[in-house]
Design a protein around this motif. Structure first.
Motif, PDB file in Angstrom:
ATOM      1  N   ALA A 161      24.330 -11.005  -8.844  1.00  0.00           N
ATOM      2  CA  ALA A 161      23.531 -10.033  -9.613  1.00  0.00           C
ATOM      3  C   ALA A 161      23.919  -9.952 -11.080  1.00  0.00           C
ATOM      4  N   THR A 162      25.092 -10.478 -11.432  1.00  0.00           N
ATOM      5  CA  THR A 162      25.515 -10.421 -12.842  1.00  0.00           C
ATOM      6  C   THR A 162      25.106 -11.668 -13.620  1.00  0.00           C
ATOM      7  N   GLY A 163      24.485 -12.630 -12.940  1.00  0.00           N
ATOM      8  CA  GLY A 163      24.157 -13.906 -13.587  1.00  0.00           C
ATOM      9  C   GLY A 163      22.866 -13.843 -14.389  1.00  0.00           C
ATOM     10  N   ARG A 164      22.567 -14.968 -15.057  1.00  0.00           N
ATOM     11  CA  ARG A 164      21.338 -15.056 -15.873  1.00  0.00           C
ATOM     12  C   ARG A 164      20.106 -14.694 -15.054  1.00  0.00           C
ATOM     13  N   LEU A 165      19.972 -15.290 -13.850  1.00  0.00           N
ATOM     14  CA  LEU A 165      18.798 -15.026 -13.021  1.00  0.00           C
ATOM     15  C   LEU A 165      18.961 -13.724 -12.238  1.00  0.00           C
ATOM     16  N   GLY A 166      20.170 -13.497 -11.704  1.00  0.00           N
ATOM     17  CA  GLY A 166      20.403 -12.298 -10.887  1.00  0.00           C
ATOM     18  C   GLY A 166      20.048 -11.011 -11.614  1.00  0.00           C
ATOM     19  N   GLY A 169      29.231  -8.746  -4.886  1.00  0.00           N
ATOM     20  CA  GLY A 169      30.098  -9.419  -5.847  1.00  0.00           C
ATOM     21  C   GLY A 169      31.044 -10.379  -5.153  1.00  0.00           C
ATOM     22  N   ARG A 170      32.068 -10.791  -5.877  1.00  0.00           N
ATOM     23  CA  ARG A 170      33.013 -11.751  -5.307  1.00  0.00           C
ATOM     24  C   ARG A 170      33.860 -11.151  -4.191  1.00  0.00           C
ATOM     25  N   ASP A 171      33.913  -9.781  -4.100  1.00  0.00           N
ATOM     26  CA  ASP A 171      34.625  -9.165  -2.973  1.00  0.00           C
ATOM     27  C   ASP A 171      33.833  -9.309  -1.666  1.00  0.00           C
ATOM     28  N   SER A 215      23.742 -17.545  -6.695  1.00  0.00           N
ATOM     29  CA  SER A 215      25.139 -17.574  -7.155  1.00  0.00           C
ATOM     30  C   SER A 215      25.545 -19.006  -7.493  1.00  0.00           C
ATOM     31  N   SER A 216      26.294 -19.627  -6.610  1.00  0.00           N
ATOM     32  CA  SER A 216      26.721 -21.022  -6.749  1.00  0.00           C
ATOM     33  C   SER A 216      26.874 -21.543  -5.324  1.00  0.00           C
ATOM     34  N   ALA A 217      26.978 -22.862  -5.163  1.00  0.00           N
ATOM     35  CA  ALA A 217      27.100 -23.409  -3.808  1.00  0.00           C
ATOM     36  C   ALA A 217      28.332 -22.832  -3.105  1.00  0.00           C
ATOM     37  N   THR A 232      19.971 -20.389  -4.833  1.00  0.00           N
ATOM     38  CA  THR A 232      21.062 -21.201  -5.389  1.00  0.00           C
ATOM     39  C   THR A 232      20.780 -22.677  -5.141  1.00  0.00           C
ATOM     40  N   THR A 233      21.180 -23.514  -6.089  1.00  0.00           N
ATOM     41  CA  THR A 233      21.012 -24.954  -5.918  1.00  0.00           C
ATOM     42  C   THR A 233      22.389 -25.627  -5.930  1.00  0.00           C
ATOM     43  N   GLY A 234      22.404 -26.900  -5.577  1.00  0.00           N
ATOM     44  CA  GLY A 234      23.677 -27.634  -5.526  1.00  0.00           C
ATOM     45  C   GLY A 234      23.978 -28.044  -4.104  1.00  0.00           C
ATOM     46  N   ASN A 263      13.130 -23.514  -6.360  1.00  0.00           N
ATOM     47  CA  ASN A 263      12.365 -23.147  -7.563  1.00  0.00           C
ATOM     48  C   ASN A 263      11.385 -22.034  -7.198  1.00  0.00           C
ATOM     49  N   PHE A 264      11.601 -20.862  -7.789  1.00  0.00           N
ATOM     50  CA  PHE A 264      10.785 -19.691  -7.454  1.00  0.00           C
ATOM     51  C   PHE A 264       9.503 -19.607  -8.282  1.00  0.00           C
ATOM     52  N   SER A 265       9.242 -20.555  -9.152  1.00  0.00           N
ATOM     53  CA  SER A 265       8.059 -20.446 -10.019  1.00  0.00           C
ATOM     54  C   SER A 265       6.786 -20.609  -9.193  1.00  0.00           C
ATOM     55  N   HIS A 310      24.574 -24.841 -19.479  1.00  0.00           N
ATOM     56  CA  HIS A 310      25.486 -24.198 -18.518  1.00  0.00           C
ATOM     57  C   HIS A 310      25.176 -24.565 -17.060  1.00  0.00           C
ATOM     58  N   LYS A 311      24.059 -25.216 -16.827  1.00  0.00           N
ATOM     59  CA  LYS A 311      23.704 -25.532 -15.435  1.00  0.00           C
ATOM     60  C   LYS A 311      24.723 -26.502 -14.849  1.00  0.00           C
ATOM     61  N   ARG A 312      25.210 -26.177 -13.646  1.00  0.00           N
ATOM     62  CA  ARG A 312      26.330 -26.935 -13.089  1.00  0.00           C
ATOM     63  C   ARG A 312      25.896 -28.152 -12.284  1.00  0.00           C
TER      64      ARG A 312
HETATM   65  N1  LIG Z   1      15.471 -20.905  -7.284  1.00  0.00           N
HETATM   66  C1  LIG Z   1      15.179 -20.821  -8.592  1.00  0.00           C
HETATM   67  O1  LIG Z   1      14.011 -20.690  -9.008  1.00  0.00           O
HETATM   68  C2  LIG Z   1      16.306 -20.856  -9.586  1.00  0.00           C
HETATM   69  C3  LIG Z   1      16.053 -20.651 -10.960  1.00  0.00           C
HETATM   70  C4  LIG Z   1      17.132 -20.635 -11.832  1.00  0.00           C
HETATM   71  C5  LIG Z   1      18.427 -20.843 -11.353  1.00  0.00           C
HETATM   72  N2  LIG Z   1      18.615 -21.072 -10.031  1.00  0.00           N
HETATM   73  C6  LIG Z   1      19.951 -21.262  -9.460  1.00  0.00           C
HETATM   74  O2  LIG Z   1      20.534 -19.970  -9.273  1.00  0.00           O
HETATM   75  C7  LIG Z   1      21.956 -20.076  -9.386  1.00  0.00           C
HETATM   76  C8  LIG Z   1      22.440 -19.090 -10.436  1.00  0.00           C
HETATM   77  O3  LIG Z   1      21.927 -19.456 -11.689  1.00  0.00           O
HETATM   78  P1  LIG Z   1      22.299 -18.609 -13.007  1.00  0.00           P
HETATM   79  O4  LIG Z   1      21.750 -19.374 -14.145  1.00  0.00           O
HETATM   80  O5  LIG Z   1      21.919 -17.170 -12.821  1.00  0.00           O
HETATM   81  O6  LIG Z   1      23.900 -18.756 -12.983  1.00  0.00           O
HETATM   82  P2  LIG Z   1      25.001 -17.820 -13.669  1.00  0.00           P
HETATM   83  O7  LIG Z   1      24.442 -17.137 -14.869  1.00  0.00           O
HETATM   84  O8  LIG Z   1      26.216 -18.685 -13.819  1.00  0.00           O
HETATM   85  O9  LIG Z   1      25.288 -16.678 -12.580  1.00  0.00           O
HETATM   86  C9  LIG Z   1      25.936 -16.962 -11.371  1.00  0.00           C
HETATM   87  C10 LIG Z   1      26.142 -15.666 -10.601  1.00  0.00           C
HETATM   88  O10 LIG Z   1      26.710 -15.994  -9.333  1.00  0.00           O
HETATM   89  C11 LIG Z   1      27.993 -15.390  -9.217  1.00  0.00           C
HETATM   90  N3  LIG Z   1      28.900 -16.333  -8.544  1.00  0.00           N
HETATM   91  C12 LIG Z   1      29.191 -17.593  -8.933  1.00  0.00           C
HETATM   92  N4  LIG Z   1      30.073 -18.146  -8.063  1.00  0.00           N
HETATM   93  C13 LIG Z   1      30.327 -17.198  -7.121  1.00  0.00           C
HETATM   94  C14 LIG Z   1      31.157 -17.170  -5.955  1.00  0.00           C
HETATM   95  N5  LIG Z   1      31.924 -18.232  -5.598  1.00  0.00           N
HETATM   96  N6  LIG Z   1      31.162 -16.045  -5.200  1.00  0.00           N
HETATM   97  C15 LIG Z   1      30.411 -14.977  -5.560  1.00  0.00           C
HETATM   98  N7  LIG Z   1      29.611 -14.934  -6.664  1.00  0.00           N
HETATM   99  C16 LIG Z   1      29.576 -16.048  -7.426  1.00  0.00           C
HETATM  100  C17 LIG Z   1      28.459 -15.057 -10.620  1.00  0.00           C
HETATM  101  O11 LIG Z   1      29.358 -13.978 -10.533  1.00  0.00           O
HETATM  102  P3  LIG Z   1      30.477 -13.673 -11.659  1.00  0.00           P
HETATM  103  O12 LIG Z   1      29.789 -12.766 -12.640  1.00  0.00           O
HETATM  104  O13 LIG Z   1      31.554 -12.999 -10.871  1.00  0.00           O
HETATM  105  O14 LIG Z   1      30.884 -14.997 -12.235  1.00  0.00           O
HETATM  106  C18 LIG Z   1      27.115 -14.694 -11.272  1.00  0.00           C
HETATM  107  O15 LIG Z   1      26.751 -13.366 -10.922  1.00  0.00           O
HETATM  108  C19 LIG Z   1      22.236 -21.556  -9.729  1.00  0.00           C
HETATM  109  O16 LIG Z   1      22.533 -22.261  -8.548  1.00  0.00           O
HETATM  110  C20 LIG Z   1      20.914 -22.031 -10.319  1.00  0.00           C
HETATM  111  O17 LIG Z   1      20.717 -23.423 -10.192  1.00  0.00           O
HETATM  112  C21 LIG Z   1      17.592 -21.070  -9.155  1.00  0.00           C
END
Ligand SMILES: NC(=O)c1ccc[n+]([C@@H]2O[C@H](COP(=O)([O-])OP(=O)(O)OC[C@H]3O[C@@H](n4cnc5c(N)ncnc54)[C@H](OP(=O)(O)O)[C@@H]3O)[C@@H](O)[C@H]2O)c1
Length: 209
Positions: free
Chosen positions: A16-21, A37-39, A52-54, A73-75, A96-98, A130-132
């Protein structure tokens, strides 16, 4: 006006803290049940959206207890764990949610078998720096839609590019280019909530939109 609790379908967000979340939380409004969260603490909810991440997805699945799960999540996803969990709850994996990419997939599924002999297919995708993962989950899905597993993918990671996918269909002296460009990240958040509402009404199993 706040809807009665019985009409609400609370949805939690992992990542929820990420770019998309963050955008998904905004889009959910009063249906947001809380962050995971991570807890790993899961608030009371009916569905979890995982962006999140894989590694994050792998850590999340054992903590769930029958909630529907929408994986954006992708990966390198933990497919064995997700398949096992799908025996208990509806699970959808949507790279891809588009609204546009499913249309591109439809077009490609129809077009690829009709290509003249000797034409090749290649996928080019571009995302922010930043995409992993590479190639993107969408690029892998586009390759699957061609029915040709050996289609090459080319990945660019540059600047703040939100997401672009181009499929080249190339023959001698000519080519087609099919392209999808996400110009605002909000399309993924709106699509995530649309997919979540659909998934809430699905039976247990690995389901495809
Ligand atoms: N399906 C779609 O349409 C679509 C579109 C865009 C992106 N994505 C995918 O969505 C994912 C997130 O993208 P983003 O750009 O939002 O990434 P991001 O900004 O890096 O955000 C990742 C989020 O996941 C959390 N996270 C990462 N690793 C974690 C772990 N091991 N355990 C718990 N939480 C974890 C992070 O928490 P912290 O704040 O604690 O680091 C952060 O809240 C990626 O896989 C991306 O490819 C999918």
């Amino acid at each position: 006006m706040t809807r009665p609790l019985t009409e609400r379908r609370p949805i939690a967000v992992h990542g929820a803290t990420g770019r998309l979340g963050r955008l998904i939380v905004h889009e959910l409004g009063e249906d947001f049940a809380g962050p995971i969260g991570r807890d790993g603490l899961v608030p009371p909810c009916e569905l979890v959206i995982d962006v999140s991440s894989a590694e994050g997805t792998a850590a999340l699945v054992p903590r769930l207890d029958g909630q529907a799960l929408l994986v954006g999540t992708t990966g390198d996803l933990p497919m064995d764990a997700l398949t096992a969990y799908a025996a208990r709850a509806p699970v959808a994996i949507v790279p891809n949610f588009s609204a546009g990419v499913p249309l591109l997939i439809d077009i490609l599924e129809q077009l690829a078998p009709r290509l003249p002999q000797g034409w090749s297919i290649e996928v080019v995708e571009a995302h922010h720096a930043h995409k992993r993962d590479a190639p993107s989950g969408t690029a892998k899905r586009l390759v699957a839609a061609t029915g040709r597993p050996d289609v090459p993918c080319h990945s660019l990671r540059a600047g703040d590019t939100i997401g672009e996918h181009t499929v080249w269909l190339a023959g001698p002296g000519e080519r087609l280019e099919l392209k999808h460009v996400a110009t605002r990240r909000e399309v993924f958040a709106i699509g995530a909530v649309r997919h979540a509402r659909w998934l809430l009404d699905q039976p247990p199993g690995l389901v495809r939109p």
